[in-house]
Design an enzyme around this catalytic site. Sequence first.
Site, short mmCIF file in Angstrom:
data_model
loop_
_atom_site.label_atom_id
_atom_site.label_comp_id
_atom_site.label_asym_id
_atom_site.label_seq_id
_atom_site.Cartn_x
_atom_site.Cartn_y
_atom_site.Cartn_z
N HIS A 25 29.55 -11.85 -26.35
CA HIS A 25 28.34 -12.50 -25.84
C HIS A 25 27.81 -11.69 -24.66
O HIS A 25 28.51 -11.49 -23.66
CB HIS A 25 28.65 -13.93 -25.42
CG HIS A 25 27.43 -14.70 -24.98
ND1 HIS A 25 26.56 -15.30 -25.87
CD2 HIS A 25 26.92 -14.93 -23.75
CE1 HIS A 25 25.58 -15.89 -25.20
NE2 HIS A 25 25.77 -15.68 -23.91
N ASP A 27 24.87 -11.20 -21.83
CA ASP A 27 23.82 -11.86 -21.07
C ASP A 27 22.89 -10.84 -20.41
O ASP A 27 23.31 -10.10 -19.53
CB ASP A 27 24.45 -12.75 -19.99
CG ASP A 27 25.09 -13.99 -20.59
OD1 ASP A 27 24.41 -14.68 -21.36
OD2 ASP A 27 26.27 -14.26 -20.28
N HIS A 58 22.04 -12.56 -25.57
CA HIS A 58 21.33 -13.70 -24.99
C HIS A 58 20.32 -13.17 -23.97
O HIS A 58 20.70 -12.71 -22.90
CB HIS A 58 22.39 -14.61 -24.33
CG HIS A 58 21.85 -15.78 -23.60
ND1 HIS A 58 22.63 -16.55 -22.76
CD2 HIS A 58 20.61 -16.36 -23.57
CE1 HIS A 58 21.90 -17.53 -22.24
NE2 HIS A 58 20.68 -17.42 -22.71
N PHE A 135 23.97 -16.86 -13.44
CA PHE A 135 25.25 -16.43 -12.88
C PHE A 135 26.41 -16.95 -13.71
O PHE A 135 26.32 -18.03 -14.29
CB PHE A 135 25.39 -16.94 -11.44
CG PHE A 135 24.28 -16.48 -10.54
CD1 PHE A 135 24.36 -15.25 -9.89
CD2 PHE A 135 23.15 -17.26 -10.37
CE1 PHE A 135 23.32 -14.81 -9.09
CE2 PHE A 135 22.10 -16.82 -9.56
CZ PHE A 135 22.19 -15.61 -8.92
N ASP A 167 27.00 -22.43 -23.56
CA ASP A 167 27.13 -21.34 -22.60
C ASP A 167 27.11 -21.88 -21.18
O ASP A 167 26.12 -22.44 -20.73
CB ASP A 167 25.93 -20.38 -22.82
CG ASP A 167 26.08 -19.06 -22.09
OD1 ASP A 167 27.08 -18.87 -21.37
OD2 ASP A 167 25.17 -18.21 -22.25
#
Length: 210
Positions: A25, A27, A58, A135, A167
Amino acid sequence: MLSADFLNLGRDIEMVNNSEADWFHLDVMDGRFVPNISYGMSIIAQMKKMAKKTMDVHLMILEPEKYFEEFKKAGADILTVHYEASTHLHRNLQAIKALGMKAGVSLNPHTPVHLLEDVIADIDLVLIMSVNPGFGGQKFIQQAMQKITKVKSMITAAGSNTLIEVDGGVTLENAGALVAAGADALVAGNTVFSSPDPVDTIKKLKQAGK
Ligand code: ZN
């Protein structure tokens, strides 16, 4: 991977490769949609060379549609945009799929799930934010639990195969309840990377969901 050690990124990618984790995943933050900047397509393209699992990207960025092609080239398998950053959500979903990726939509904690009602069958993945994005290492917002249940019933009613991903603030303590509520995928960067034995923590997270 936001919680990985970027000075030892290769080691951490290998750890995930050799663990029971299903996806990476990633970010991506732009310092505009969220109050933080993370990494972009060049880092993801480098990670892709070593990563042996699905790249779940994401996008926490404004105007995500400007970069779909570049994230495809970088190696994204699933590309998730934020509902709040998509003026033309349906168009974005079609554009992501036309590039050969799975299309995801993420909802911030304040965004109600019913807003996805008319597009749910077009979405491969709904990503429920259980913290405010920006964060790692934040505390789980309990309201997310009800949102999972609601999205799950929308998906069932539509007869769709849409997956639900959660998430933020996922721990060994709440993983079981999240899966029981209908979650298919859990993002648990901080829980995994701050533990003394990440491979074992991933294994325990998977067991908690069974
Ligand atoms: Zn994320």
